[in-house]
Design a protein around this motif. Structure first.
Motif, PDB file in Angstrom:
ATOM      1  N   PHE A 100      84.314  10.020   0.994  1.00 42.48           N
ATOM      2  CA  PHE A 100      85.235   9.948   2.118  1.00 42.48           C
ATOM      3  C   PHE A 100      86.396   8.976   1.897  1.00 42.48           C
ATOM      4  CE2 PHE A 100      81.343  11.575   4.072  1.00 42.48           C
ATOM      5  CZ  PHE A 100      81.854  12.678   4.742  1.00 42.48           C
ATOM      6  N   ASP A 101      86.159   7.901   1.153  1.00 45.32           N
ATOM      7  CA  ASP A 101      87.215   6.913   0.933  1.00 45.32           C
ATOM      8  C   ASP A 101      87.816   7.112  -0.452  1.00 45.32           C
ATOM      9  OD1 ASP A 101      86.926   5.770   3.408  1.00 45.32           O
ATOM     10  OD2 ASP A 101      85.475   4.280   2.747  1.00 45.32           O
ATOM     11  N   SER A 102      88.716   8.107  -0.576  1.00 44.23           N
ATOM     12  CA  SER A 102      89.268   8.484  -1.877  1.00 44.23           C
ATOM     13  C   SER A 102      90.137   7.386  -2.479  1.00 44.23           C
ATOM     14  CB  SER A 102      90.084   9.775  -1.740  1.00 44.23           C
ATOM     15  OG  SER A 102      91.135   9.602  -0.799  1.00 44.23           O
ATOM     16  N   SER A 103      90.669   6.489  -1.654  1.00 39.56           N
ATOM     17  CA  SER A 103      91.538   5.433  -2.176  1.00 39.56           C
ATOM     18  C   SER A 103      90.771   4.438  -3.040  1.00 39.56           C
ATOM     19  CB  SER A 103      92.217   4.687  -1.012  1.00 39.56           C
ATOM     20  OG  SER A 103      91.250   4.088  -0.167  1.00 39.56           O
ATOM     21  N   PHE A 104      89.445   4.444  -2.929  1.00 35.98           N
ATOM     22  CA  PHE A 104      88.623   3.492  -3.678  1.00 35.98           C
ATOM     23  C   PHE A 104      87.986   4.107  -4.921  1.00 35.98           C
ATOM     24  CE2 PHE A 104      87.863   1.537   0.721  1.00 35.98           C
ATOM     25  CZ  PHE A 104      88.911   0.655   0.564  1.00 35.98           C
ATOM     26  N   ARG A 105      88.357   5.338  -5.270  1.00 38.18           N
ATOM     27  CA  ARG A 105      87.617   6.042  -6.309  1.00 38.18           C
ATOM     28  C   ARG A 105      87.666   5.364  -7.669  1.00 38.18           C
ATOM     29  NH1 ARG A 105      88.355  12.548  -4.945  1.00 38.18           N
ATOM     30  NH2 ARG A 105      87.096  12.481  -3.039  1.00 38.18           N
ATOM     31  N   LEU A 106      88.830   4.862  -8.068  1.00 35.40           N
ATOM     32  CA  LEU A 106      88.918   4.185  -9.362  1.00 35.40           C
ATOM     33  C   LEU A 106      88.089   2.910  -9.358  1.00 35.40           C
ATOM     34  CD1 LEU A 106      90.091   4.152 -12.187  1.00 35.40           C
ATOM     35  CD2 LEU A 106      92.113   2.976 -11.277  1.00 35.40           C
ATOM     36  N   GLY A 107      88.163   2.169  -8.268  1.00 33.95           N
ATOM     37  CA  GLY A 107      87.358   0.957  -8.143  1.00 33.95           C
ATOM     38  C   GLY A 107      85.874   1.259  -8.149  1.00 33.95           C
ATOM     39  N   ILE A 108      85.481   2.356  -7.489  1.00 33.01           N
ATOM     40  CA  ILE A 108      84.073   2.743  -7.461  1.00 33.01           C
ATOM     41  C   ILE A 108      83.609   3.192  -8.843  1.00 33.01           C
ATOM     42  CG2 ILE A 108      82.465   4.499  -6.588  1.00 33.01           C
ATOM     43  CD1 ILE A 108      83.890   4.281  -3.896  1.00 33.01           C
ATOM     44  N   THR A 109      84.473   3.880  -9.582  1.00 31.49           N
ATOM     45  CA  THR A 109      84.110   4.306 -10.947  1.00 31.49           C
ATOM     46  C   THR A 109      83.786   3.095 -11.816  1.00 31.49           C
ATOM     47  OG1 THR A 109      85.515   6.270 -10.763  1.00 31.49           O
ATOM     48  CG2 THR A 109      84.893   5.551 -12.989  1.00 31.49           C
TER      49      THR A 109
END
Length: 300
Positions: free
Chosen positions: A135-144
């Motif tokens: 749901f929070d696509s803006s955090f995807r790189l950070g989550i990766t």
């Protein structure tokens, strides 16, 4: 057992501050980790040599510990990259998946059977991360980067637990931290080429926070966590570190007002991840009571 448990949770509390310090220090992830491990490795060598705690170990053990140290450094680099690309809360919550990776990797490495309850609790953490990620696509790189950090965080306690059964904790930590600084230094040119930085020399404020990070959150925290690792399984130790996001996220809310950047999906995922810790704690307590009862029946 009780003393080891207390030291484990002091280590977890100190670990909760590492994300905050990563935000306070202006350096990029690689430079931050390089200074952290440089200070920490120097402290370990001076402290344990002065206390005469360092053992002579084989070349094979030295190589193994240097390798473990390199993995540790890569874990920290990816963790701080997660914070820089997302925020403290996201970076810390991703670390909760360490339990899932440990549940899968520890039996494979130690050649033991997988425990279904540990795998299921780990999957519960992954579901929580997926809800945040989806749901929070803006955090995807950070989550990766956070998930890479969690995977690496699952590896080095497993190998360290095997090693510190044969050598003392002080020797193991000293050579592990030496591996951290050697590995980071060797890979530094590659990292700087991939992600160039305009600032490599810390400011005055950075030096203060780096000393706090290196001494309290690394030297002290790692000694305490190794004491616990010698008594508990790697899964128990890593799942206990699921409390790290609790402390870190609360501090981030208070210090950086990160609550405004996080949507409802973050809190749903966070609640699911924390429920895995509560369930595991209850299961451990139940198993402890059962073991005591068995021991009492045998002696009676």
């Amino acid at each position: 057992m009780k003393q080891a448990f207390i030291k484990l949770h002091i280590a977890v509390l100190l670990a909760g501050f590492t994300g905050i310090l990563g935000r306070l220090i202006s350096l990029e992830a690689v430079a931050l980790v390089w200074y952290r491990v440089l200070i920490a490795s120097a402290c370990f060598w001076v402290l344990f040599a002065w206390r005469r705690k360092l053992q002579k170990i084989s070349n094979a053990d030295i190589v193994k510990l240097l390798g473990i140290g390199t993995v540790t450094a890569l874990h920290w680099i990816s963790f701080y990259a997660s914070i820089k690309f997302a925020n403290v809360s996201v970076g810390l919550v991703c670390l909760s998946c360490t339990g899932f990776f440990t549940a899968l990797l520890e039996p494979l490495i130690t050649r033991k059977k997988h425990r279904l309850t540990e795998v299921l609790l780990g999957v519960l953490s992954i579901i929580g991360i997926y809800i945040i990620f989806h749901f929070d696509s803006s955090f995807r790189l950070g989550i990766t980067f956070g998930l890479i950090s969690a995977f690496l965080a699952a590896l080095f306690p497993i190998f360290m637990r095997q090693t510190i059964q044969r050598i003392n904790i002080e020797t193991g930590l000293t050579w592990q931290m030496t591996g951290c600084i050697l590995g980071t230094t060797l890979l530094l040119p590659l990292f700087l080429q991939i992600a160039p930085t305009t600032q490599f020399v810390p400011s005055t404020a950075d030096w203060f926070w780096l000393l706090v990070l290196a001494i309290l959150c690394t030297v002290v925290a790692m000694q305490f966590s190794m004491v616990a690792l010698k008594r508990f399984s790697a899964f128990t130790v890593t799942l206990s570190y699921n409390l790290e996001p609790v402390y870190g996220v609360l501090l981030a809310f208070f210090m950086f007002n990160e609550m405004e950047d996080l949507g409802p999906s973050f809190f749903v995922g966070f609640a699911i991840i924390m429920s895995s810790l509560v369930i595991h704690t209850l299961l451990l307590r139940r198993q402890t009571v059962k073991n005591k009862q068995v021991a009492a029946d045998i002696t009676s």
